[in-house]
Design a protein around this motif. Structure first.
Motif, PDB file in Angstrom:
ATOM      1  N   PHE A 150      34.562  39.424  38.987  1.00 50.98           N
ATOM      2  CA  PHE A 150      35.275  40.651  37.887  1.00 50.98           C
ATOM      3  C   PHE A 150      34.875  39.191  36.258  1.00 50.98           C
ATOM      4  CE2 PHE A 150      37.593  41.782  41.685  1.00 50.98           C
ATOM      5  CZ  PHE A 150      37.317  43.330  41.160  1.00 50.98           C
ATOM      6  N   GLY A 151      33.795  38.436  36.245  1.00 50.84           N
ATOM      7  CA  GLY A 151      33.873  38.190  34.884  1.00 50.84           C
ATOM      8  C   GLY A 151      35.106  37.407  34.472  1.00 50.84           C
ATOM      9  N   HIS A 152      34.736  36.342  33.236  1.00 50.15           N
ATOM     10  CA  HIS A 152      35.575  35.083  32.891  1.00 50.15           C
ATOM     11  C   HIS A 152      37.193  35.858  32.955  1.00 50.15           C
ATOM     12  CE1 HIS A 152      36.913  31.290  31.426  1.00 50.15           C
ATOM     13  NE2 HIS A 152      37.071  32.155  30.199  1.00 50.15           N
ATOM     14  N   ALA A 153      37.449  36.849  32.509  1.00 52.03           N
ATOM     15  CA  ALA A 153      38.699  37.296  31.935  1.00 52.03           C
ATOM     16  C   ALA A 153      38.762  38.475  32.691  1.00 52.03           C
ATOM     17  CB  ALA A 153      38.799  37.699  30.366  1.00 52.03           C
ATOM     18  N   ALA A 154      38.879  39.389  33.134  1.00 56.34           N
ATOM     19  CA  ALA A 154      38.792  40.620  34.219  1.00 56.34           C
ATOM     20  C   ALA A 154      39.773  39.587  35.345  1.00 56.34           C
ATOM     21  CB  ALA A 154      38.019  41.772  33.662  1.00 56.34           C
ATOM     22  N   THR A 155      40.857  39.839  34.999  1.00 53.34           N
ATOM     23  CA  THR A 155      41.880  39.673  36.611  1.00 53.34           C
ATOM     24  C   THR A 155      42.325  40.268  36.981  1.00 53.34           C
ATOM     25  OG1 THR A 155      41.896  37.230  35.070  1.00 53.34           O
ATOM     26  CG2 THR A 155      43.152  37.598  37.473  1.00 53.34           C
ATOM     27  N   PRO A 156      42.474  40.838  38.220  1.00 52.30           N
ATOM     28  CA  PRO A 156      42.417  42.476  39.567  1.00 52.30           C
ATOM     29  C   PRO A 156      44.229  41.481  39.741  1.00 52.30           C
ATOM     30  CG  PRO A 156      41.456  40.474  40.456  1.00 52.30           C
ATOM     31  CD  PRO A 156      41.287  40.005  39.319  1.00 52.30           C
ATOM     32  N   SER A 157      45.551  42.846  39.894  1.00 59.17           N
ATOM     33  CA  SER A 157      46.374  42.440  39.791  1.00 59.17           C
ATOM     34  C   SER A 157      47.253  42.343  41.541  1.00 59.17           C
ATOM     35  CB  SER A 157      47.762  43.791  39.789  1.00 59.17           C
ATOM     36  OG  SER A 157      46.953  45.334  40.368  1.00 59.17           O
ATOM     37  N   GLU A 158      47.435  42.390  42.167  1.00 59.76           N
ATOM     38  CA  GLU A 158      47.729  42.096  43.948  1.00 59.76           C
ATOM     39  C   GLU A 158      47.421  43.402  44.578  1.00 59.76           C
ATOM     40  OE1 GLU A 158      50.602  41.204  47.421  1.00 59.76           O
ATOM     41  OE2 GLU A 158      51.354  40.495  45.554  1.00 59.76           O
ATOM     42  N   LYS A 159      48.262  44.811  43.550  1.00 59.92           N
ATOM     43  CA  LYS A 159      47.779  46.283  43.980  1.00 59.92           C
ATOM     44  C   LYS A 159      46.053  45.993  43.812  1.00 59.92           C
ATOM     45  CE  LYS A 159      47.949  50.784  42.336  1.00 59.92           C
ATOM     46  NZ  LYS A 159      48.525  51.680  41.437  1.00 59.92           N
ATOM     47  N   ASP A 160      45.392  45.949  42.947  1.00 59.70           N
ATOM     48  CA  ASP A 160      43.563  45.796  42.802  1.00 59.70           C
ATOM     49  C   ASP A 160      43.253  45.306  44.463  1.00 59.70           C
ATOM     50  OD1 ASP A 160      44.312  47.326  40.584  1.00 59.70           O
ATOM     51  OD2 ASP A 160      44.363  45.514  39.322  1.00 59.70           O
TER      52      ASP A 160
END
Length: 558
Positions: A308-318
């Motif tokens: 997901f690239g350098h900045a986008a960070t998934p949540s635990e739900k994701d």
């Protein structure tokens, strides 16, 4: 066959003529340009936030300029100096520490919802983060430009300090952006405003959404962002820059907007003379596979790559949604493994995942590489992974850089968008049959079905769409760097007081009335009105004459 003396003479003349023509053509082909006789120019690229999609393609252009004899520099933060290291001709200079923000803390579910539904508030918050070091960057950059006698600046579209310094010193500048987000690329059916990127065009946009996007949302977004903009302007005035309240299109109106894109990734429309598309520029040199990754990929046949690239960070739900979908796809034999570049998200993974079959998977085993199907890494050599024949699917946030690399390698996509242009990019991927879109409100079963649809591709339409986009990407990536460097040289050698007369359209030198032919339409309206009046007047006179004549005849009969 023998030639007589006349024939020989004629042949000699013809040969002499051919040689003369050839020599003339040869001398014409060998003509060397003279515009650089006075030496190269001093060129700088400024960008301190945004990551690879903001840096790499521009660095390829400035490196090419360096190879042409220009002096080129890259101004960036301490943390991002590494981006400049692969480029032979680029001098990388630090402006100081990067703005203090952690992507893992920033991109929560609440903020992702804000970026989609309340873009004005989201942009106001981003302004605060991006401009933390504005004063330092402005003063440092201004002194650097003066000391190094900079001739042209390339300013990232987030780099207000660069634009403001160039404006203050009357230095021509080029705005660089992965997207096309100004009025130079606008059209009535195009949504290229930063707040309307969920729908790239109005083609698939519902009427209510179009109405809100045209008349209501702009007012709400301006109202939400205005306090932050005013605060920023006050900071600019405090250090001596005459800041104004104006939109970027007005601020950048005399500068070329250089975008790393091409029609196909962005919707087709007429372009203004100050807009240039030079993409997709994809770095020709990339990190190879590590031995572990190469061994893993060689041992599998259908692998999904997740990043997901350098900045986008998934949540635990994701993470639970995507990871469950991948594991169930492996259980169904649609996939036989996956590689996940965790970046900032490692601490958000759950301890275990239980699939619908009741199987419990240990996430620790995945990170320890004891699960034969999973391979977790913090950072991955993305290009090398995408080019490996075992990589069947790329699960991505939908950033342009990742999209370009996947299409160059011919890898199908599942887009899991977070913010900005990613939702719109996902829609384009879906409608152009390049893959599908997974949303955080989807169920695990919907994720499994989507992965299967993209991988199996029963109709073959995804394979066909990817093949066409791969050809487009490979064709236009061949000369993008050269075209970008040519445009920078155009600005460097042809600007007049910071402007480009050859690119200023005639309407800039005329009144609004004349440039839009309103005087002609006004004259036509007067002529038509006069003609209608004349016809009505003649008809009225005729009617009166006939009526009066008829009345006179009736009186005589009486």
């Amino acid at each position: 066959m023998r030639f007589n003396s006349k024939q020989k003479s004629l042949s000699s003349l013809l040969l002499a003529g051919l040689f003369a023509t050839s020599a003339h053509a040869q001398s014409s082909l060998n003509l060397q340009p003279t515009f650089q006789n006075d030496g190269g120019k001093n060129i700088v690229f400024f960008s301190t936030i945004g990551g690879a999609s903001h840096y790499n393609w521009v660095l390829n252009i400035v490196d090419e300029l360096g190879s042409r004899g220009h002096n080129v520099a890259f101004l960036t933060s301490d943390e991002d100096m590494r981006f400049g290291s692969p480029y032979k001709y680029v001098q990388t200079v630090s402006t100081g520490a990067a703005p203090d923000w952690d992507p893992a803390e920033l991109f929560t579910d609440e903020l992702k919802e804000m970026s989609t539904n309340r873009p004005g508030e989201f942009m106001a918050m981003i302004f605060e983060l991006m401009f933390q070091t504005y004063e330092r960057d402005y003063l440092f950059t201004r002194q650097f430009f003066i000391d190094n006698k900079i001739d042209v600046a390339l300013c990232d579209h987030f780099a207000d300090a660069c634009v403001d310094v160039a404006t203050n010193l009357s230095i021509p500048y080029i705005v660089t952006a992965a997207m096309d987000i100004t009025k130079d690329t606008a059209a009535p059916y195009i949504n290229n405003d930063i707040a309307t990127l969920n729908f790239p065009t109005t083609e698939y946009q519902p009427f209510i959404s179009r109405f809100k996007g045209k008349f209501i949302d702009p007012i709400k977004n301006i109202k939400a962002a205005l306090p932050a903009i005013k605060k920023m302007n006050a900071r600019k005035v405090a250090i001596g820059f005459d800041a104004k309240l104006e939109d970027p299109s007005t601020k950048w109106q005399h500068s070329i907007k250089l975008s790393n894109t091409v029609f196909g990734y962005t919707p087709a429309r007429p372009l203004g003379p100050m807009a240039e598309f030079v993409g997709p520029i994809i770095p020709k040199h990339y990190k190879p596979l590590t031995q572990d990754l190469e061994t893993y990929l060689n041992a599998h046949k259908r692998v999904a790559y997740v990043a997901f690239g350098h900045a986008a960070t998934p949540s635990e739900k994701d993470i639970v949604l995507i990871l469950s979908g991948l594991l169930e796809s492996i259980e169904r034999s649609d996939l036989d493994g996956f590689i996940w570049a965790t970046v900032h998200a490692a601490g958000r993974f759950p301890d275990t995942i239980t699939t619908s079959s009741g199987t419990v998977y240990s996430v620790k085993d995945m990170f320890d590489h004891t699960n034969p199907h999973a391979h977790m890494v913090k950072w991955a050599p993305q290009t090398a992974i995408l080019h490996h024949p075992s990589t069947a699917l790329f699960v991505t946030h939908g950033g342009l850089g990742s999209w370009y690399e996947s299409m160059y390698s011919g890898t199908r996509l599942v887009v899991f968008p977070f913010f900005g242009d990613q939702h719109g990019n996902g829609l384009t991927v879906e409608t152009n049959k390049l893959g599908g879109v997974l949303k955080n409100e989807h169920s695990v079963q919907e994720a499994v079905d989507l992965f299967r649809k993209v991988i199996v591709d029963e109709t073959g339409e995804i394979a066909d769409g990817v093949k066409r986009m791969q050809a487009l990407t490979q064709i236009y990536s061949r000369h993008g760097v050269l075209r970008g460097a040519d445009i920078v040289e155009e600005v460097a050698y042809t600007n007049k007081n910071g402007k480009l007369p050859q690119r200023e359209s005639a309407d800039h030198r005329m009144s609004y009335i004349k440039s839009h032919n309103l005087d002609l339409y006004g004259a036509l309206a007067l002529l038509v009105s006069f003609a209608l009046f004349a016809v009505a007047f003649i008809a009225h006179i005729g009617y009166r004459l006939i009526f009066e004549s008829s009345s006179t005849d009736k009186v005589k009969k009486l």
